[in-house]
Write an enzyme that holds these catalytic residues in place. Structure first.
Site, PDB file in Angstrom:
ATOM      1  N   LYS A 285       0.800  -1.217   0.000  1.00 46.44           N
ATOM      2  CA  LYS A 285       0.000   0.000   0.000  1.00 46.44           C
ATOM      3  C   LYS A 285       0.835   1.269   0.000  1.00 46.44           C
ATOM      4  O   LYS A 285       0.411   2.295  -0.522  1.00 46.44           O
ATOM      5  CB  LYS A 285      -0.954   0.009   1.209  1.00 46.44           C
ATOM      6  CG  LYS A 285      -2.079  -0.985   1.062  1.00 46.44           C
ATOM      7  CD  LYS A 285      -3.252  -0.630   1.953  1.00 46.44           C
ATOM      8  CE  LYS A 285      -4.406  -1.587   1.714  1.00 46.44           C
ATOM      9  NZ  LYS A 285      -5.483  -1.425   2.683  1.00 46.44           N
TER      10      LYS A 285
ATOM     11  N   LYS B 178      -5.741 -11.296  -5.118  1.00 52.77           N
ATOM     12  CA  LYS B 178      -6.876 -11.630  -4.255  1.00 52.77           C
ATOM     13  C   LYS B 178      -8.069 -10.718  -4.564  1.00 52.77           C
ATOM     14  O   LYS B 178      -7.894  -9.579  -5.005  1.00 52.77           O
ATOM     15  CB  LYS B 178      -6.487 -11.560  -2.777  1.00 52.77           C
ATOM     16  CG  LYS B 178      -6.338 -10.179  -2.236  1.00 52.77           C
ATOM     17  CD  LYS B 178      -6.178 -10.157  -0.714  1.00 52.77           C
ATOM     18  CE  LYS B 178      -5.993  -8.714  -0.278  1.00 52.77           C
ATOM     19  NZ  LYS B 178      -5.822  -8.451   1.100  1.00 52.77           N
TER      20      LYS B 178
ATOM     21  N   LYS C 173     -11.823  -5.171  -2.201  1.00 53.47           N
ATOM     22  CA  LYS C 173     -12.881  -4.170  -2.230  1.00 53.47           C
ATOM     23  C   LYS C 173     -12.517  -3.019  -3.143  1.00 53.47           C
ATOM     24  O   LYS C 173     -13.385  -2.343  -3.678  1.00 53.47           O
ATOM     25  CB  LYS C 173     -13.054  -3.589  -0.822  1.00 53.47           C
ATOM     26  CG  LYS C 173     -13.645  -4.524   0.193  1.00 53.47           C
ATOM     27  CD  LYS C 173     -13.466  -3.899   1.585  1.00 53.47           C
ATOM     28  CE  LYS C 173     -14.212  -4.677   2.642  1.00 53.47           C
ATOM     29  NZ  LYS C 173     -13.882  -4.168   3.993  1.00 53.47           N
TER      30      LYS C 173
HETATM   31  P1  AMP Z   1     -11.161  -6.216   5.029  1.00 54.41           P
HETATM   32  O1  AMP Z   1     -12.051  -6.074   3.882  1.00 54.41           O
HETATM   33  O2  AMP Z   1      -9.732  -5.983   4.637  1.00 54.41           O
HETATM   34  O3  AMP Z   1     -11.573  -5.456   6.231  1.00 54.41           O
HETATM   35  O4  AMP Z   1     -11.234  -7.751   5.418  1.00 54.41           O
HETATM   36  C1  AMP Z   1     -12.230  -8.301   6.214  1.00 54.41           C
HETATM   37  C2  AMP Z   1     -11.992  -9.780   6.368  1.00 54.41           C
HETATM   38  O5  AMP Z   1     -12.148 -10.449   5.117  1.00 54.41           O
HETATM   39  C3  AMP Z   1     -10.585 -10.165   6.858  1.00 54.41           C
HETATM   40  O6  AMP Z   1     -10.701 -11.247   7.755  1.00 54.41           O
HETATM   41  C4  AMP Z   1      -9.882 -10.586   5.611  1.00 54.41           C
HETATM   42  O7  AMP Z   1      -8.849 -11.518   5.858  1.00 54.41           O
HETATM   43  C5  AMP Z   1     -11.004 -11.239   4.818  1.00 54.41           C
HETATM   44  N1  AMP Z   1     -10.739 -11.173   3.365  1.00 54.41           N
HETATM   45  C6  AMP Z   1     -10.540 -10.058   2.624  1.00 54.41           C
HETATM   46  N2  AMP Z   1     -10.329 -10.374   1.317  1.00 54.41           N
HETATM   47  C7  AMP Z   1     -10.404 -11.729   1.242  1.00 54.41           C
HETATM   48  C8  AMP Z   1     -10.274 -12.674   0.155  1.00 54.41           C
HETATM   49  N3  AMP Z   1     -10.054 -12.276  -1.089  1.00 54.41           N
HETATM   50  N4  AMP Z   1     -10.413 -13.985   0.460  1.00 54.41           N
HETATM   51  C9  AMP Z   1     -10.666 -14.412   1.726  1.00 54.41           C
HETATM   52  N5  AMP Z   1     -10.783 -13.579   2.780  1.00 54.41           N
HETATM   53  C10 AMP Z   1     -10.652 -12.248   2.554  1.00 54.41           C
END
Ligand code: AMP
Ligand code: TRP
Length: 328
Positions: free
Chosen positions: A112, A194, A197
């Site tokens: 980032k 991956k 968002k």
């Molecule tokens: P975040 O959107 O970064 O706040 O992530 C929220 C949760 O979703 C965290 O536990 C991340 O590890 C999980 N997460 C985010 N992206 C992925 C993905 N592509 N595959 C699996 N888990 C994910």
């Protein structure tokens, strides 16, 4: 025995299939037998500038999504991070017990910040705030996607380091919990990255509130390969493997079983079936979401959650301050 579970999701738009299969699904499974605390980590979200109005909307959106997927506010605590001041306070104490070297090695920071001198300090310290979130609740288990593995390791390292200095009963040393299938869902358009968002291409992800047309378009256009064989092989066939992973996680079926089911069939059939399964899973979520957002009960649930989380955090903060000799 009942354990303490803690996890958080950032209030940014587009909560997607990766978030659901990697994290949210676990939140629901774990609340049956454990004491769960689920946070909307708004302080983490401002490491990247956010429009205040949008941020507030997104906080409510994520709270509603927690409930829509099955987190039950009668069983689990749902609250907003910035409502409990201990998170920021403990983060400072932990910053004084972590090394710039170990933070520089975090891949998320490297990705980032792109080594820019003008990367916000908050982006650098982000994993320490996450460690504070976890340690503030004497957490045993942290259900997350595998992209958070490094942050959980750091949390454990810092907790053990502090315990060695100030006494073993200062922090509970937590463990990450990652699902076998679903811990890392990949982008539909580029299965070597991956699902995220923030990716520009909307068709790279399936968001939990997507309508049928969007789901269909994203899955039918998902990148595959040209050899035509439906087989799980993430290295050589990342696209097809990702579709199989999503499918398997959605219907709780091992990927090996899906491989057998689709042996000799074309990608089109697999994709069509996956569209169907996805639409069926997400349709009721979308309907409930509209209900919950309109009901006006979220504010009460979050206020109640903040109170419950706050009293728990206070116990830990008091203990930590005592150990460190802070205040009187
Ligand atoms: P975040 O959107 O970064 O706040 O992530 C929220 C949760 O979703 C965290 O536990 C991340 O590890 C999980 N997460 C985010 N992206 C992925 C993905 N592509 N595959 C699996 N888990 C994910
Ligand atoms: N860093 C996590 C992510 O980006 C979100 C998060 C913040 C978190 N604090 C946490 C997850 C505490 C688990 C526990 O996905």
């Amino acid at each position: 025995m009942s354990k303490r579970v803690f996890s958080g999701v950032q209030p940014t738009g587009n909560i997607h299939m990766g978030n659901y299969l990697g994290a949210l699904k676990q939140f629901v499974q774990l609340q049956r037998d454990n004491e769960c605390v689920y946070c909307i980590v708004d302080l983490h979200a401002i490491t990247v500038p956010k429009d205040p109005k949008e941020l507030r909307e997104n906080i409510l959106n994520v709270a509603a999504l927690y409930m829509v997927v099955g987190v039950d506010p009668a069983k689990s605590t749902i609250f907003i991070q910035s409502d409990v001041s201990g998170h920021a306070e403990l983060a400072w104490i932990l910053m004084c017990n972590s090394y710039t070297g170990e933070l520089s090695r975090m891949t998320q920071f490297k990705d980032k910040s792109r080594a820019s001198e003008s990367a916000p300090t908050g982006l650098f310290a982000y994993p320490i705030l996450m460690a504070a979130d976890i340690l503030l609740y004497d957490t045993d288990i942290v259900p997350v996607g595998s992209d958070q593995k490094q942050h959980i390791e750091l949390t454990r390292d810092v907790a053990i380091r502090v315990n060695n200095k100030y006494g073993d009963d200062t922090f509970v040393v937590p463990e990450g919990r990652f699902l076998k299938e679903g811990a890392r869902i990949m982008s539909l358009d580029d299965p070597t990255a991956k699902m995220s968002k923030s990716a520009e291409n909307e068709l790279s992800r399936i968001s939990l509130l997507d309508d049928e047309a969007k789901i269909k378009k994203a899955i039918m256009r998902a990148t595959t390969d040209s050899d035509g064989e439906i087989r799980y092989d993430p290295e050589n066939k990342p696209g097809v493997s990702n579709l199989l992973t999503i499918y398997g996680a959605l219907v709780d079926t091992p990927v090996a079983e899906l491989e057998r089911k689709y042996a000799g069939q074309g990608y089109g059939t697999l994709k069509k079936d996956l569209v169907e399964v996805t639409v069926q899973t997400l349709r009721p979520l979308r309907e409930r979401y509209t209900e919950i957002r309109a009901s006006g009960e979220l504010e009460r649930i979050l206020a109640d959650g903040a109170e419950r989380a706050g009293s728990q955090a206070e116990i830990v903060m008091k203990r930590v301050k005592e150990k460190f000799g802070l205040g009187l």
